[in-house]
Design an enzyme around this catalytic site. Structure first.
Site, PDB file in Angstrom:
ATOM      1  N   ARG A 258       0.834  -1.192   0.000  1.00  0.00           N
ATOM      2  CA  ARG A 258       0.000   0.000   0.000  1.00  0.00           C
ATOM      3  C   ARG A 258       0.879   1.255   0.000  1.00  0.00           C
ATOM      4  O   ARG A 258       1.617   1.493   0.946  1.00  0.00           O
ATOM      5  CB  ARG A 258      -0.916   0.025   1.238  1.00  0.00           C
ATOM      6  N   GLU A 260       0.679   4.266   0.817  1.00  0.00           N
ATOM      7  CA  GLU A 260       0.004   5.290   1.613  1.00  0.00           C
ATOM      8  C   GLU A 260       1.013   5.941   2.545  1.00  0.00           C
ATOM      9  O   GLU A 260       1.717   5.251   3.283  1.00  0.00           O
ATOM     10  CB  GLU A 260      -1.137   4.666   2.434  1.00  0.00           C
ATOM     11  N   ARG A 266      -0.323   1.825  13.265  1.00  0.00           N
ATOM     12  CA  ARG A 266      -0.907   0.595  12.734  1.00  0.00           C
ATOM     13  C   ARG A 266      -0.796   0.442  11.219  1.00  0.00           C
ATOM     14  O   ARG A 266      -1.359  -0.488  10.655  1.00  0.00           O
ATOM     15  CB  ARG A 266      -2.378   0.495  13.139  1.00  0.00           C
ATOM     16  N   HIS A 267      -0.092   1.349  10.547  1.00  0.00           N
ATOM     17  CA  HIS A 267       0.028   1.266   9.097  1.00  0.00           C
ATOM     18  C   HIS A 267       1.431   0.860   8.660  1.00  0.00           C
ATOM     19  O   HIS A 267       2.426   1.329   9.200  1.00  0.00           O
ATOM     20  CB  HIS A 267      -0.333   2.609   8.446  1.00  0.00           C
ATOM     21  N   GLU A 409      -9.671  -1.876  13.747  1.00  0.00           N
ATOM     22  CA  GLU A 409     -10.107  -2.706  12.623  1.00  0.00           C
ATOM     23  C   GLU A 409      -9.001  -3.645  12.171  1.00  0.00           C
ATOM     24  O   GLU A 409      -7.863  -3.222  11.979  1.00  0.00           O
ATOM     25  CB  GLU A 409     -10.534  -1.797  11.466  1.00  0.00           C
ATOM     26  N   SER A 412     -11.580  -5.775   6.722  1.00  0.00           N
ATOM     27  CA  SER A 412     -12.621  -5.041   6.015  1.00  0.00           C
ATOM     28  C   SER A 412     -13.140  -5.946   4.910  1.00  0.00           C
ATOM     29  O   SER A 412     -12.352  -6.539   4.164  1.00  0.00           O
ATOM     30  CB  SER A 412     -12.058  -3.746   5.421  1.00  0.00           C
ATOM     31  N   ARG A 460      -1.408  -6.771  12.429  1.00  0.00           N
ATOM     32  CA  ARG A 460      -2.379  -6.132  13.336  1.00  0.00           C
ATOM     33  C   ARG A 460      -2.997  -7.146  14.287  1.00  0.00           C
ATOM     34  O   ARG A 460      -3.207  -6.860  15.468  1.00  0.00           O
ATOM     35  CB  ARG A 460      -3.489  -5.438  12.536  1.00  0.00           C
TER      36      ARG A 460
END
Length: 486
Positions: A258, A260, A266-267, A409, A412, A460
């Site tokens: 990812r 991002e 948490r990323h 989370e 998803s 996670r």
């Protein structure tokens, strides 16, 4: 001038009107509506491989593809295929089947998905056939090694020095790190073990792809000979293609990328995805329950097999034992909004949960239901990806869900749109270039069963089960916007 004979009989009716009037079986066949999880009927579907002589004279329901169809007089012979199992069926004019029904069956698409009642006979046993296809850890104290001193400037610097040399002690050699990654290995093992026992097939999917996995922009571009390629954001396209190919239940374990620029606790830009996809009979909650149960089996397995590792980590990072319910608690999004509003949070009906609100909701759920694990269902359609199936009863809601551990989370998921026309409409609504997702849409044009799935972040799950505070503690060699080594 009409003849006297003709005047006595009256004008002749067109043949199609006569046929329609005589079609006494019109309620028993046709193109069924798209399964959008509108209902949960009690009807039981029988597997083709289970159509044995013991079911002779039973009325059964079978969902299978029409592999071949051949009309002969007032009969139509069909070969119905479900995965690697085939059975021959017969539609013949009689009390329950009209000429029009036989004609419709004869024109059936070779690989369409159909749902039809059939009477099992002794002949099924003879016709049944199968084939096989070849188919930082917190700031570390300065530690004197044999050759040099590694100084930590902040709580994460030590991650760079996890494996300084094979000749020296390193952070990975501490008892806490050993326990974390042995337990993480256990999560993968339990995930695979549980799903295989549930009849899932493990698949491996490409990580170098020609277009963004989900039509988004958060992808890493790589040079691929004379062209550009991308690192896969998700194995979703390939999971769904396997569902379209009648594998029915698939999972995979592999890296996900990812692009991002998220520097949070948490990323990660590369993490391990535990992905699931599954066809269902009538309602996507069949899949939700299967995924939730899989996670529960993982939690139970960790508590039974990895107590030494759990206790080792808790000595350095004290935390309450992880709690969960059986069956898993499932709340609808509107219920979560009501709980947050009662706690003083102002949120719109179609607004997504922020990270602080997720954590607050987790605390509220724990206080009320005494569980660290729950499912949040029926998210607003406006905050979900274009391929999410809309709720058939409320156009502002969707057949989608997230799963949470300790208020964060970890999965998803959603019922996917399996109809190419609706998928195209939703992509256009989101402003997505159809040419970039053409292969994705085309994969549904030859018949696709209703299906749903989701992706789980391994790091996670490990972090939250152990009550740790940074995902980098559970990534052996973490990758984030500021870290590309070792």
């Amino acid at each position: 001038m009409p003849s006297a004979n003709a005047s006595r009989k009256g004008p002749e009716k067109p043949r199609e009107i006569v046929d329609a009037a005589e079609d006494y079986a019109k309620e028993r066949y046709g193109i069924s509506s798209m399964i959008q999880s509108q209902e949960k009927p009690d009807r039981v579907l029988v597997r083709v491989k289970d159509l044995t002589v013991q079911k002779a004279d039973d009325v059964v329901w079978v969902r299978a593809r029409v592999h071949t169809s051949r009309a002969k007089g007032k009969q139509c012979f069909l070969v119905l295929r479900q995965q690697q199992f085939n059975v021959q069926a017969l539609v013949a004019v009689g009390d329950h089947a009209s000429k029009q029904m036989v004609k419709f069956a004869a024109k059936g698409r070779r690989i369409s998905v159909s749902l039809r009642p059939a009477r099992a006979t002794d002949e099924f046993q003879d016709r049944l056939q199968s084939y096989t296809e070849k188919p930082c850890l917190k700031k570390q104290k300065k530690k004197q090694t044999k050759k040099k001193i590694v100084e930590t400037r902040n709580s994460l610097t030590c991650l760079v020095f996890r494996l300084i040399s094979l000749d020296f002690d390193a952070v990975l050699q501490t008892s806490t790190s050993q326990a974390i990654f042995r337990l993480q290995s256990g999560i993968c093992h339990l995930f695979r073990e549980t799903l295989i026992n549930k009849g899932f097939v493990e698949i491996q999917t490409p990580k170098i792809i020609s277009a963004a996995s989900e039509g988004g922009a958060n992808v890493f571009t790589v040079s691929y000979f004379k062209n550009n390629a991308y690192l896969a954001q998700s194995p979703q396209l390939y999971k769904q293609m396997c569902i379209c190919a009648d594998f029915e239940k698939v999972f995979c374990i592999g890296p996900v990328f990812r692009a991002e620029d998220s520097n949070t606790h948490r990323h990660l830009t590369e993490f391990v995805g535990l992905d699931i996809e599954m066809a269902f009979n009538y309602h996507y909650h069949e899949v939700v329950e299967e995924i939730a149960d899989t996670l529960v089996q993982i939690f139970k397995g960790l508590q039974e097999r990895f107590q030494t590792e759990i206790q080792t980590v808790s000595k350095q990072f004290p935390c309450e034992p992880f709690k969960f319910l059986e069956p898993t608690l499932r709340l609808e999004y509107c219920e979560a909004l009501a709980m947050l509003r009662e706690a003083g949070v102002e949120m719109g009906d179609e607004e997504d949960l922020s990270t602080p609100n997720e954590k607050l909701l987790g605390r509220l759920v724990k206080e009320k239901y005494d569980t660290d694990f729950y499912v949040l269902d029926k998210y607003p359609l406006a905050v979900r990806p274009f391929y999410t199936m809309p709720d058939p009863r409320n156009p502002k809601h969707s057949n989608s869900y997230d799963m949470f551990m300790r208020g964060e989370e970890i999965l998803s998921g959603a019922q996917r749109i399996h109809d190419p026309q609706l998928l195209t409409e939703r992509a256009l609504h989101h402003g997505i270039d159809l040419e970039k997702i053409k292969a994705y849409i085309d994969s549904f044009r030859f018949g696709a069963p209703p299906h749903a799935g989701g992706g789980i972040g391994l790091e996670r799950v490990t972090m939250l089960f152990l009550g740790l505070h940074n995902v980098r503690q559970t990534s052996m060699f973490p990758r984030d916007p500021k870290r590309l080594t070792p």
